[in-house]
Design a protein around this motif. Structure first.
Motif, PDB file in Angstrom:
ATOM      1  N   VAL A  12      59.127 -79.084  86.433  1.00 14.27           N
ATOM      2  CA  VAL A  12      60.072 -79.819  85.601  1.00 14.27           C
ATOM      3  C   VAL A  12      59.382 -80.206  84.304  1.00 14.27           C
ATOM      4  O   VAL A  12      58.153 -80.382  84.276  1.00 14.27           O
ATOM      5  CB  VAL A  12      60.604 -81.061  86.359  1.00 14.27           C
ATOM      6  CG1 VAL A  12      59.490 -82.051  86.634  1.00 14.27           C
ATOM      7  CG2 VAL A  12      61.747 -81.719  85.622  1.00 14.27           C
ATOM      8  N   GLN A  13      60.149 -80.333  83.252  1.00 14.07           N
ATOM      9  CA  GLN A  13      59.590 -80.765  81.976  1.00 14.07           C
ATOM     10  C   GLN A  13      59.399 -82.280  81.968  1.00 14.07           C
ATOM     11  O   GLN A  13      60.109 -83.015  82.686  1.00 14.07           O
ATOM     12  CB  GLN A  13      60.513 -80.365  80.828  1.00 14.07           C
ATOM     13  CG  GLN A  13      60.510 -78.876  80.517  1.00 14.07           C
ATOM     14  CD  GLN A  13      61.248 -78.546  79.248  1.00 14.07           C
ATOM     15  OE1 GLN A  13      62.192 -79.244  78.859  1.00 14.07           O
ATOM     16  NE2 GLN A  13      60.839 -77.474  78.584  1.00 14.07           N
ATOM     17  N   ALA A  14      58.486 -82.731  81.154  1.00 12.61           N
ATOM     18  CA  ALA A  14      58.267 -84.170  81.004  1.00 12.61           C
ATOM     19  C   ALA A  14      59.572 -84.857  80.613  1.00 12.61           C
ATOM     20  O   ALA A  14      60.333 -84.340  79.791  1.00 12.61           O
ATOM     21  CB  ALA A  14      57.187 -84.429  79.958  1.00 12.61           C
ATOM     22  N   GLY A  15      59.815 -86.006  81.249  1.00 13.54           N
ATOM     23  CA  GLY A  15      61.055 -86.723  81.026  1.00 13.54           C
ATOM     24  C   GLY A  15      62.134 -86.386  82.026  1.00 13.54           C
ATOM     25  O   GLY A  15      63.158 -87.078  82.099  1.00 13.54           O
ATOM     26  N   GLY A  16      61.940 -85.332  82.792  1.00 13.66           N
ATOM     27  CA  GLY A  16      62.921 -84.891  83.770  1.00 13.66           C
ATOM     28  C   GLY A  16      62.828 -85.655  85.077  1.00 13.66           C
ATOM     29  O   GLY A  16      62.057 -86.618  85.211  1.00 13.66           O
ATOM     30  N   PRO A  87      53.374 -85.620  82.744  1.00  9.54           N
ATOM     31  CA  PRO A  87      52.424 -84.601  83.206  1.00  9.54           C
ATOM     32  C   PRO A  87      51.421 -85.151  84.219  1.00  9.54           C
ATOM     33  O   PRO A  87      51.015 -84.427  85.136  1.00  9.54           O
ATOM     34  CB  PRO A  87      51.736 -84.169  81.912  1.00  9.54           C
ATOM     35  CG  PRO A  87      52.772 -84.380  80.863  1.00  9.54           C
ATOM     36  CD  PRO A  87      53.506 -85.620  81.287  1.00  9.54           C
ATOM     37  N   GLU A  88      51.048 -86.409  84.096  1.00 14.49           N
ATOM     38  CA  GLU A  88      50.086 -86.994  85.044  1.00 14.49           C
ATOM     39  C   GLU A  88      50.688 -87.227  86.423  1.00 14.49           C
ATOM     40  O   GLU A  88      49.962 -87.610  87.352  1.00 14.49           O
ATOM     41  CB  GLU A  88      49.510 -88.302  84.489  1.00 14.49           C
ATOM     42  CG  GLU A  88      50.539 -89.304  84.014  1.00 14.49           C
ATOM     43  CD  GLU A  88      50.755 -89.236  82.505  1.00 14.49           C
ATOM     44  OE1 GLU A  88      50.860 -88.105  81.961  1.00 14.49           O
ATOM     45  OE2 GLU A  88      50.836 -90.305  81.879  1.00 14.49           O
ATOM     46  N   ASP A  89      51.974 -87.002  86.602  1.00 19.41           N
ATOM     47  CA  ASP A  89      52.585 -87.066  87.929  1.00 19.41           C
ATOM     48  C   ASP A  89      52.400 -85.750  88.699  1.00 19.41           C
ATOM     49  O   ASP A  89      52.764 -85.667  89.878  1.00 19.41           O
ATOM     50  CB  ASP A  89      54.082 -87.358  87.829  1.00 19.41           C
ATOM     51  CG  ASP A  89      54.387 -88.728  87.270  1.00 19.41           C
ATOM     52  OD1 ASP A  89      55.303 -88.843  86.442  1.00 19.41           O
ATOM     53  OD2 ASP A  89      53.700 -89.690  87.663  1.00 19.41           O
ATOM     54  N   THR A  90      51.844 -84.762  88.063  1.00 18.93           N
ATOM     55  CA  THR A  90      51.615 -83.466  88.701  1.00 18.93           C
ATOM     56  C   THR A  90      50.672 -83.594  89.888  1.00 18.93           C
ATOM     57  O   THR A  90      49.670 -84.304  89.823  1.00 18.93           O
ATOM     58  CB  THR A  90      51.031 -82.471  87.682  1.00 18.93           C
ATOM     59  OG1 THR A  90      52.014 -82.203  86.679  1.00 18.93           O
ATOM     60  CG2 THR A  90      50.627 -81.166  88.354  1.00 18.93           C
ATOM     61  N   GLY A  91      51.013 -82.918  90.977  1.00 22.53           N
ATOM     62  CA  GLY A  91      50.164 -82.912  92.157  1.00 22.53           C
ATOM     63  C   GLY A  91      50.934 -82.450  93.378  1.00 22.53           C
ATOM     64  O   GLY A  91      52.125 -82.123  93.284  1.00 22.53           O
ATOM     65  N   VAL A  92      50.246 -82.437  94.500  1.00 23.45           N
ATOM     66  CA  VAL A  92      50.898 -82.151  95.776  1.00 23.45           C
ATOM     67  C   VAL A  92      51.323 -83.494  96.381  1.00 23.45           C
ATOM     68  O   VAL A  92      50.500 -84.401  96.522  1.00 23.45           O
ATOM     69  CB  VAL A  92      49.973 -81.401  96.735  1.00 23.45           C
ATOM     70  CG1 VAL A  92      50.689 -81.148  98.062  1.00 23.45           C
ATOM     71  CG2 VAL A  92      49.511 -80.094  96.113  1.00 23.45           C
ATOM     72  N   TYR A  93      52.580 -83.588  96.717  1.00 27.04           N
ATOM     73  CA  TYR A  93      53.141 -84.821  97.277  1.00 27.04           C
ATOM     74  C   TYR A  93      53.275 -84.671  98.786  1.00 27.04           C
ATOM     75  O   TYR A  93      53.863 -83.703  99.280  1.00 27.04           O
ATOM     76  CB  TYR A  93      54.490 -85.124  96.633  1.00 27.04           C
ATOM     77  CG  TYR A  93      54.356 -85.713  95.255  1.00 27.04           C
ATOM     78  CD1 TYR A  93      53.880 -84.947  94.201  1.00 27.04           C
ATOM     79  CD2 TYR A  93      54.671 -87.044  95.006  1.00 27.04           C
ATOM     80  CE1 TYR A  93      53.722 -85.486  92.929  1.00 27.04           C
ATOM     81  CE2 TYR A  93      54.532 -87.599  93.735  1.00 27.04           C
ATOM     82  CZ  TYR A  93      54.052 -86.809  92.705  1.00 27.04           C
ATOM     83  OH  TYR A  93      53.906 -87.359  91.449  1.00 27.04           O
ATOM     84  N   THR A 114      55.053 -80.102  89.628  1.00 26.76           N
ATOM     85  CA  THR A 114      54.374 -79.785  88.378  1.00 26.76           C
ATOM     86  C   THR A 114      55.242 -80.242  87.217  1.00 26.76           C
ATOM     87  O   THR A 114      56.406 -79.848  87.121  1.00 26.76           O
ATOM     88  CB  THR A 114      54.095 -78.288  88.255  1.00 26.76           C
ATOM     89  OG1 THR A 114      53.328 -77.846  89.376  1.00 26.76           O
ATOM     90  CG2 THR A 114      53.324 -77.992  86.972  1.00 26.76           C
ATOM     91  N   VAL A 115      54.672 -81.092  86.366  1.00 28.16           N
ATOM     92  CA  VAL A 115      55.390 -81.608  85.200  1.00 28.16           C
ATOM     93  C   VAL A 115      54.725 -81.037  83.955  1.00 28.16           C
ATOM     94  O   VAL A 115      53.548 -81.294  83.705  1.00 28.16           O
ATOM     95  CB  VAL A 115      55.377 -83.142  85.168  1.00 28.16           C
ATOM     96  CG1 VAL A 115      56.221 -83.650  83.999  1.00 28.16           C
ATOM     97  CG2 VAL A 115      55.886 -83.716  86.487  1.00 28.16           C
ATOM     98  N   SER A 116      55.481 -80.281  83.187  1.00 26.74           N
ATOM     99  CA  SER A 116      54.938 -79.660  81.976  1.00 26.74           C
ATOM    100  C   SER A 116      55.207 -80.548  80.771  1.00 26.74           C
ATOM    101  O   SER A 116      56.208 -81.256  80.700  1.00 26.74           O
ATOM    102  CB  SER A 116      55.572 -78.287  81.771  1.00 26.74           C
ATOM    103  OG  SER A 116      56.967 -78.415  81.561  1.00 26.74           O
ATOM    104  N   SER A 117      54.278 -80.481  79.832  1.00 32.38           N
ATOM    105  CA  SER A 117      54.405 -81.336  78.633  1.00 32.38           C
ATOM    106  C   SER A 117      55.194 -80.643  77.545  1.00 32.38           C
ATOM    107  O   SER A 117      55.498 -79.458  77.619  1.00 32.38           O
ATOM    108  CB  SER A 117      53.026 -81.707  78.125  1.00 32.38           C
ATOM    109  OG  SER A 117      52.279 -80.555  77.848  1.00 32.38           O
TER     110      SER A 117
END
Length: 117
Positions: A12-16, A87-93, A114-117
């Motif tokens: 997802v894009q940042a802000g999504g 983007p810093e929320d990216t990771g395995v949940y 994965t959060v893209s900037s």
């Protein structure tokens, strides 16, 4: 035995926004806590949000106000609604549950966010 299966991750894009689900099955009784954890590349796994009992919720400072944890007891499912993703929320949940009188820890297999900037 208890099985936890996560779903809902993705790119997802940042802000999504994304909503993660954790479906529990098996010998489920006396759930004490359910929680979401995440692990970013090269970092330790960290607690994101937790439900204690049926309704008490707590959040990591980094997600407070953006993420919402909830449970649907009828469906034995826990959710994590994630808004304003960064983007810093990216990771395995990972989904975690503390169940039973002993109690016993259970983990899901994880879902990638994965959060893209």
């Amino acid at each position: 035995q208890v099985q936890l299966v996560e779903s809902g991750g993705g790119l997802v894009q940042a802000g999504g926004s994304l909503r993660l689900s954790c479906a529990a099955s098996g010998s489920i009784f006396s759930i004490q806590t359910m929680s979401w954890h995440r692990q970013a590349p090269g970092k330790q796994r960290e607690l994101v949000a937790i439900i204690i009992g049926d309704s008490t919720t707590k959040y990591a400072d980094s997600v407070n106000g953006r993420f919402t944890i909830s449970r649907d007891n009828a469906k034995n499912t826990m959710y994590l609604q994630m808004n304003s993703l960064k983007p810093e929320d990216t990771g395995v949940y990972y989904c975690h549950a503390l169940i039973g009188l002993l109690p016993t820890n259970y983990w899901g297999q994880g879902t990638q966010v994965t959060v893209s900037s």
